[in-house]
Write a protein that holds these residues in place. Sequence first.
Motif, PDB file in Angstrom:
ATOM      1  N   VAL A  56       0.852  -1.184   0.000  1.00 22.09           N
ATOM      2  CA  VAL A  56       0.000   0.000   0.000  1.00 22.09           C
ATOM      3  C   VAL A  56       0.890   1.236   0.000  1.00 22.09           C
ATOM      4  O   VAL A  56       1.854   1.309   0.770  1.00 22.09           O
ATOM      5  N   ALA A  57       0.557   2.202  -0.858  1.00 25.16           N
ATOM      6  CA  ALA A  57       1.314   3.454  -0.909  1.00 25.16           C
ATOM      7  C   ALA A  57       0.664   4.483   0.000  1.00 25.16           C
ATOM      8  O   ALA A  57      -0.535   4.757  -0.112  1.00 25.16           O
ATOM      9  N   ASP A  58       1.452   5.068   0.906  1.00 26.49           N
ATOM     10  CA  ASP A  58       0.969   6.088   1.832  1.00 26.49           C
ATOM     11  C   ASP A  58       1.224   7.466   1.211  1.00 26.49           C
ATOM     12  O   ASP A  58       2.373   7.899   1.086  1.00 26.49           O
ATOM     13  N   ILE A  59       0.140   8.141   0.824  1.00 28.51           N
ATOM     14  CA  ILE A  59       0.244   9.391   0.050  1.00 28.51           C
ATOM     15  C   ILE A  59      -0.325  10.557   0.838  1.00 28.51           C
ATOM     16  O   ILE A  59      -1.411  10.458   1.423  1.00 28.51           O
ATOM     17  N   HIS A  60       0.402  11.677   0.821  1.00 28.14           N
ATOM     18  CA  HIS A  60      -0.101  12.911   1.406  1.00 28.14           C
ATOM     19  C   HIS A  60       0.200  14.090   0.479  1.00 28.14           C
ATOM     20  O   HIS A  60       1.295  14.179  -0.096  1.00 28.14           O
ATOM     21  N   PHE A  61      -0.772  14.958   0.307  1.00 25.82           N
ATOM     22  CA  PHE A  61      -0.634  16.289  -0.286  1.00 25.82           C
ATOM     23  C   PHE A  61      -0.485  16.328  -1.808  1.00 25.82           C
ATOM     24  O   PHE A  61      -1.038  17.205  -2.454  1.00 25.82           O
ATOM     25  N   ASP A  62       0.253  15.423  -2.415  1.00 21.56           N
ATOM     26  CA  ASP A  62       0.538  15.521  -3.845  1.00 21.56           C
ATOM     27  C   ASP A  62      -0.147  14.387  -4.608  1.00 21.56           C
ATOM     28  O   ASP A  62       0.274  13.223  -4.523  1.00 21.56           O
ATOM     29  N   TYR A  63      -1.177  14.705  -5.358  1.00 24.15           N
ATOM     30  CA  TYR A  63      -1.937  13.687  -6.088  1.00 24.15           C
ATOM     31  C   TYR A  63      -1.083  12.972  -7.127  1.00 24.15           C
ATOM     32  O   TYR A  63      -1.352  11.824  -7.492  1.00 24.15           O
ATOM     33  N   ARG A  64      -0.035  13.641  -7.615  1.00 22.75           N
ATOM     34  CA  ARG A  64       0.823  13.029  -8.640  1.00 22.75           C
ATOM     35  C   ARG A  64       1.554  11.806  -8.092  1.00 22.75           C
ATOM     36  O   ARG A  64       1.851  10.867  -8.838  1.00 22.75           O
ATOM     37  N   LEU A  65       1.825  11.787  -6.784  1.00 24.80           N
ATOM     38  CA  LEU A  65       2.456  10.614  -6.181  1.00 24.80           C
ATOM     39  C   LEU A  65       1.506   9.423  -6.211  1.00 24.80           C
ATOM     40  O   LEU A  65       1.921   8.285  -6.426  1.00 24.80           O
ATOM     41  N   ALA A  66       0.221   9.694  -6.006  1.00 30.64           N
ATOM     42  CA  ALA A  66      -0.779   8.624  -6.079  1.00 30.64           C
ATOM     43  C   ALA A  66      -0.877   8.066  -7.488  1.00 30.64           C
ATOM     44  O   ALA A  66      -0.941   6.848  -7.698  1.00 30.64           O
ATOM     45  N   LEU A  67      -0.869   8.963  -8.484  1.00 29.77           N
ATOM     46  CA  LEU A  67      -0.941   8.519  -9.882  1.00 29.77           C
ATOM     47  C   LEU A  67       0.272   7.676 -10.246  1.00 29.77           C
ATOM     48  O   LEU A  67       0.149   6.634 -10.905  1.00 29.77           O
ATOM     49  N   GLU A  68       1.440   8.093  -9.803  1.00 30.29           N
ATOM     50  CA  GLU A  68       2.657   7.337 -10.112  1.00 30.29           C
ATOM     51  C   GLU A  68       2.639   5.981  -9.416  1.00 30.29           C
ATOM     52  O   GLU A  68       3.061   4.966  -9.992  1.00 30.29           O
ATOM     53  N   ALA A  69       2.159   5.944  -8.156  1.00 30.58           N
ATOM     54  CA  ALA A  69       2.070   4.673  -7.436  1.00 30.58           C
ATOM     55  C   ALA A  69       1.148   3.700  -8.167  1.00 30.58           C
ATOM     56  O   ALA A  69       1.443   2.504  -8.269  1.00 30.58           O
ATOM     57  N   ILE A  70       0.048   4.200  -8.698  1.00 28.82           N
ATOM     58  CA  ILE A  70      -0.863   3.361  -9.471  1.00 28.82           C
ATOM     59  C   ILE A  70      -0.159   2.821 -10.711  1.00 28.82           C
ATOM     60  O   ILE A  70      -0.232   1.627 -11.024  1.00 28.82           O
ATOM     61  N   HIS A  71       0.548   3.692 -11.400  1.00 31.62           N
ATOM     62  CA  HIS A  71       1.254   3.283 -12.625  1.00 31.62           C
ATOM     63  C   HIS A  71       2.361   2.268 -12.317  1.00 31.62           C
ATOM     64  O   HIS A  71       2.686   1.422 -13.165  1.00 31.62           O
ATOM     65  N   GLN A  72       2.912   2.336 -11.104  1.00 33.98           N
ATOM     66  CA  GLN A  72       3.970   1.406 -10.711  1.00 33.98           C
ATOM     67  C   GLN A  72       3.421   0.035 -10.317  1.00 33.98           C
ATOM     68  O   GLN A  72       4.170  -0.909 -10.145  1.00 33.98           O
ATOM     69  N   GLY A  73       2.098  -0.065 -10.150  1.00 33.77           N
ATOM     70  CA  GLY A  73       1.486  -1.346  -9.836  1.00 33.77           C
ATOM     71  C   GLY A  73       1.166  -1.570  -8.377  1.00 33.77           C
ATOM     72  O   GLY A  73       1.030  -2.724  -7.938  1.00 33.77           O
ATOM     73  N   ILE A  74       1.008  -0.498  -7.610  1.00 33.82           N
ATOM     74  CA  ILE A  74       0.700  -0.634  -6.187  1.00 33.82           C
ATOM     75  C   ILE A  74      -0.649  -1.324  -6.011  1.00 33.82           C
ATOM     76  O   ILE A  74      -1.547  -1.206  -6.864  1.00 33.82           O
ATOM     77  N   ALA A  75      -0.821  -2.038  -4.891  1.00 32.62           N
ATOM     78  CA  ALA A  75      -2.067  -2.791  -4.669  1.00 32.62           C
ATOM     79  C   ALA A  75      -3.170  -1.931  -4.066  1.00 32.62           C
ATOM     80  O   ALA A  75      -4.355  -2.240  -4.233  1.00 32.62           O
ATOM     81  N   ALA A  76      -2.798  -0.856  -3.359  1.00 32.43           N
ATOM     82  CA  ALA A  76      -3.802   0.007  -2.729  1.00 32.43           C
ATOM     83  C   ALA A  76      -3.163   1.343  -2.379  1.00 32.43           C
ATOM     84  O   ALA A  76      -1.932   1.471  -2.312  1.00 32.43           O
ATOM     85  N   LEU A  77      -4.018   2.335  -2.139  1.00 32.62           N
ATOM     86  CA  LEU A  77      -3.569   3.663  -1.727  1.00 32.62           C
ATOM     87  C   LEU A  77      -4.115   3.980  -0.350  1.00 32.62           C
ATOM     88  O   LEU A  77      -5.226   3.601  -0.004  1.00 32.62           O
TER      89      LEU A  77
END
Length: 355
Positions: free
Chosen positions: A78-99
């Motif tokens: 799971v990727a722990d994301i704060h403040f920057d939506y672009r980090l969430a988009l990149e985590a998704i593109h990298q194949g993360i299982a959840a946000l």
Amino acid sequence: MDRKKTRQIHIGDVLIGGGAPVSVQSMTNTKTQDTESTVRQIRALADAGCDIVRLAVPDMDAAQNLGNIIKQSPVPLVADIHFDYRLALEAIHQGIAALRLNPGNIGGEENVRKVVTEAKAAGIPIRIGVNGGSLDKKLLAKYGHVTAEALVESAMQHVRILEAQDFYDMKISLKAHDVPLTLEAYRLMSKTVDYPLHLGITEAGTPHTGMIKSAVGIGALLAEGIGDTIRISLTGDPVVEVKVANEILKSLGMKEYGPTLISCPTCGRTAIDLPAIASEVEKRLDGITEPISVAVMGCVVNGPGEAREADVGIAGGKGEGLVFRKGEILRKVSEEDLVSELFKEIDKILEERHA
């Protein structure tokens, strides 16, 4: 115990909610940019019984390295994301299982829509994480201080943001370091929604005190049928978090997890060095992963009877003791041989199981 039936989601190949077993989570404390150290810690967590691991993603370097870690991970991440939506988009593109994120702090509705669109297309769930230490100022002004109602209202604001995008693949956490407050908040949230709930007492402290607060808070909620995933937040090695989490589940009869040590308190009848013997047994049991109940009793008068449900055990007398299995006495041995004779029987039981 009856558990509340919540919606079911998937984090990788792990089922969450809908009656699925409660999952244990933890979080790495390595730098996510450091692939080798992070993978090593993930594997150690998995070996200890962790089902899902969360990684801090503070910047784009960390986000862009997720794929290298995911390829080597034995459990969903799971990727722990704060403040920057672009980090969430990149985590998704990298194949993360959840946000894990708060939709209200990643840069406005348009950016939330971008993340939700990508997460939905990839089948990636989102955990909404509300923390008592970071409530919105308007809510603090409304309620005067952090309350259960404030935590739930904050969570529901985020839930509505996702639901407005026709996104329902989520779970929710409402963490505080105060145990009664956390209990009240989760009870209220459980009555408000049917989304899976992630339990935790945040910033619980060092293992010495933190495991007590966590066991009281998380254990109480689980006993009431509330909770689908848990994380123990302790200062230090996250592997300890996983062991504590699994011991809580084991104590509630919700999971089989390694050996169970039954050890009586000392009293005036104790004639052997019971604390030292129990500590030695506990240390040697740490290398065993199979469920087995082991009793270390200080009194030959009541020991075998009181611990008759244990798979195997010892009960001390003056300079000697008894070795027993399921309450049946096998033999009498000297005090110095008690532990070695106990583990001979443990080895026999494990061999019998695999015969």
